[in-house]
Scaffold this active site. Structure first.
Site, short mmCIF file in Angstrom:
data_model
loop_
_atom_site.label_atom_id
_atom_site.label_comp_id
_atom_site.label_asym_id
_atom_site.label_seq_id
_atom_site.Cartn_x
_atom_site.Cartn_y
_atom_site.Cartn_z
N TRP B 107 0.81 -1.22 0.00
CA TRP B 107 0.00 0.00 0.00
C TRP B 107 0.84 1.26 0.00
O TRP B 107 0.53 2.23 -0.71
CB TRP B 107 -1.01 -0.01 1.15
CG TRP B 107 -2.03 -1.08 0.90
CD1 TRP B 107 -2.11 -2.31 1.48
CD2 TRP B 107 -3.07 -1.05 -0.09
NE1 TRP B 107 -3.13 -3.03 0.93
CE2 TRP B 107 -3.74 -2.29 -0.04
CE3 TRP B 107 -3.50 -0.09 -1.03
CZ2 TRP B 107 -4.82 -2.60 -0.88
CZ3 TRP B 107 -4.57 -0.40 -1.86
CH2 TRP B 107 -5.22 -1.63 -1.78
N ASP B 179 -1.35 6.57 6.28
CA ASP B 179 -2.48 5.71 5.91
C ASP B 179 -2.69 4.72 7.05
O ASP B 179 -1.83 3.89 7.31
CB ASP B 179 -2.14 4.98 4.60
CG ASP B 179 -3.20 3.97 4.17
OD1 ASP B 179 -4.20 3.79 4.89
OD2 ASP B 179 -3.00 3.34 3.11
N LYS B 203 -12.55 -1.64 7.03
CA LYS B 203 -11.81 -2.63 7.78
C LYS B 203 -12.16 -2.53 9.26
O LYS B 203 -12.66 -3.47 9.87
CB LYS B 203 -10.31 -2.46 7.56
CG LYS B 203 -9.93 -2.63 6.08
CD LYS B 203 -8.52 -2.23 5.79
CE LYS B 203 -8.27 -2.17 4.29
NZ LYS B 203 -8.30 -3.47 3.62
#
Lengths: 369, 369
Positions: B107, B179, B203
């Site tokens: 990511w 993030d 999530k």
């Protein structure tokens, strides 16, 4: 919206909007356990075979409902039509420097504003004089065939201006791009005339969070090198199930439920219903001797977004809106930029809703002469 | 996911993920008629006072749960963390030309790739040699204080690498951007160290379709002139209810229900639970004499995403995943880019889920020595 639970509600919101009760009931029934999977659709991985089956069925039903040809890709994107205002020039400007826009209301104006960030925009016409109450004679449009594409908004949600006979012959040879957010599903689309058609789902097709984008296959792959990943149609087309990243799964699921419902009714049903609703309401407005008024030239009146004034009197309009709400006719306030009232009648609005509105309008006029 | 309806399901999906049953039940109960309004949340205008109250409460609960200071804006955007990969440099590059990224997994690598479209990226370190199984000694990082900001991913969902002691002193004076999609809500955040924190909700906080973005007020308003409208934090901050266009209303509503639920439990509960789940699972893996293995250096092991191999044998892993699914332990497959297995244990995963998984792992090992 403070009404008793027993009262029948007719929701004239411009979006997010009314959904069929059957669709909401099905979503409710399946909430805790989708098809015996033991989990909610909200808990499914977007890569699971269960969610993939949901997304594929939604696409299939959309294609069947609107007869989308095989050489067009259908995407379920996030970000609404506003994200496509930016994504469109990034994807299809190619090696051109100019783009052609016609401004017939607030949304096509915003689309053009975004395109200006990347390209020179050639305005086909801008109706500042008429305050967006008509479409000019196509003979007078400024059409520049050197432009990468021609963009228009098929129905202006705020101003209530709809293209009822787009002059395709005028833009022949150009890639035609259309925002159909507020009238998609109300009539057939002659796909071969279009390069790109896009529509936020939250008016005619489903809940907010999904924008359906239909792109002719040959237009994919011309994106600028600096195209942000979420705008890049090629990245999405080439990703598994066309989802580069996690999509708005639940809104896609409910859109799918609604598309299945719409397919069972058929497109003709929605077209007839849109015409019937709009005719009844405009006929009543026009026969009201100026008590109620709609400013749009009849030929270009929207079948889905019907703005109107009450004696052009703001105080009376405030009273009208408050009393309408009390009898379950909700969200009739016009957009803050134009004021007045607006009845948005999307695909899930039954004719009874418009009948109830007209009855209320008659009664209100009698009581407030 | 083909399991009987009676069986208890533990969903280890990396996202979209498990949600508390209470939250789903409340959404189900309110589906047809929210708080006596007569309409579903899916049918509400995003400008209605009802929906505004929902969005404002969700923001309030998020702020309280995570103790967000007043000088930070909280946004509910569409497009996921991936959209912010692009939006961040557009918003805060300012008059700088360079940005500093550390790549510790898939990511953060994707985030940097997006930033490269606008700026020169200075890599603090790139762990190609270790295949993303650790974080290097901060003394060796390439930190360039001329950069507009320093970006890192607090927890790598695919590789299972988490920053458990970020060296804030090394980047002092720089705008720090993180993030936190896959570990937000599992521990307190020391806000004053951060300029921007962003997290896809799907999530730890809610369903897919919402990305929560927290931005220090003084960073808003430095956007490039060509910033696409959906990326422009200033446009959203200045719009009514911080929604420039129609947001993903229903996902925001369910995120709000879940945030209210989390607030009632308190952040400490989730932190303790995350530690307890991760300790139990890593302890079992490490004691399995190499039958199960996790490749990440213990200090940087993720508490929420726990990848593991079964005897490093793909065939055995296929069997493991099939048998796990049969007993209701679902979505344990590793990401397609790394293979193997992965147990994602987000906030809604009860300790019983991890106990059930460990019991199954023991039994599987006995039966397949």
């Amino acid at each position: 919206m403070e009404t008793s639970q027993q009262q029948k509600i007719y929701n004239f919101s411009a979006g997010p909007c009314i959904l069929p009760q059957e669709v909401l009931k099905q979503a409710q029934d399946e909430m805790m356990n989708w098809h015996g999977s033991g989990v909610s659709v909200m808990e499914m991985s977007h890569r699971s075979k269960e969610f993939i089956s949901i997304a594929e069925q939604a696409e299939k039903d959309f294609r069947e409902l609107l007869n989308v040809p095989k050489n067009y890709q259908v995407f379920f994107f996030q970000g609404g039509a506003s994200m496509q205002f930016s994504a469109i020039p990034y994807n299809i400007l190619g090696d051109k420097t100019k783009v052609n826009y016609i401004t017939t209301g607030s949304w096509s104006e915003q689309a053009q504003k975004e395109a200006k960030k990347l390209a020179q925009t050639v305005e086909a016409w801008q109706d500042h004089a008429s305050k967006f109450t008509t479409v000019p004679n196509p003979e007078t449009w400024n059409i520049d065939k050197e432009c990468a594409y021609f963009h228009y908004c098929d129905n202006e949600t705020i101003h209530g201006v709809e293209f009822n006979d787009f002059p395709f012959e005028k833009v022949e040879g150009m890639t035609l791009v259309s925002d159909m957010s507020s009238n998609i599903g109300t009539r057939p689309i002659d796909w071969e005339k279009y390069g790109v058609v896009y529509a936020g789902a939250q008016k005619n097709l489903g809940p907010a969070g999904v924008c359906i984008v239909v792109v002719r296959e040959d237009l994919i792959g011309k994106q600028r090198p600096d195209t942000p990943i979420l705008f890049d149609w090629k990245v999405f087309r080439d990703a598994p199930t066309k989802f580069h990243n996690t999509p708005a799964c639940y809104p896609i699921y409910v859109t799918g439920l609604n598309l299945a419902h719409m397919k069972s009714q058929g497109l003709q049903h929605y077209q007839d219903l849109a015409n019937k609703r709009a005719s009844a309401l405009y006929d009543y407005i026009d026969a009201s001797e100026g008590y109620y008024t709609n400013p749009v030239e009849p030929k270009y009146r929207s079948r889905t977004n019907i703005p109107f004034r009450v004696k052009k009197d703001e105080k009376l309009e405030t009273k009208f809106l408050a009393e309408a709400q009390k009898v379950g006719l909700i969200e009739l306030k016009g957009h803050r930029s134009v004021g007045g009232c607006r009845a948005s009648c999307y695909n899930a609005m039954p004719f009874e809703g418009v009948e109830a509105l007209i009855e209320f309008m008659k009664k209100f006029r009698e009581e407030n002469p």
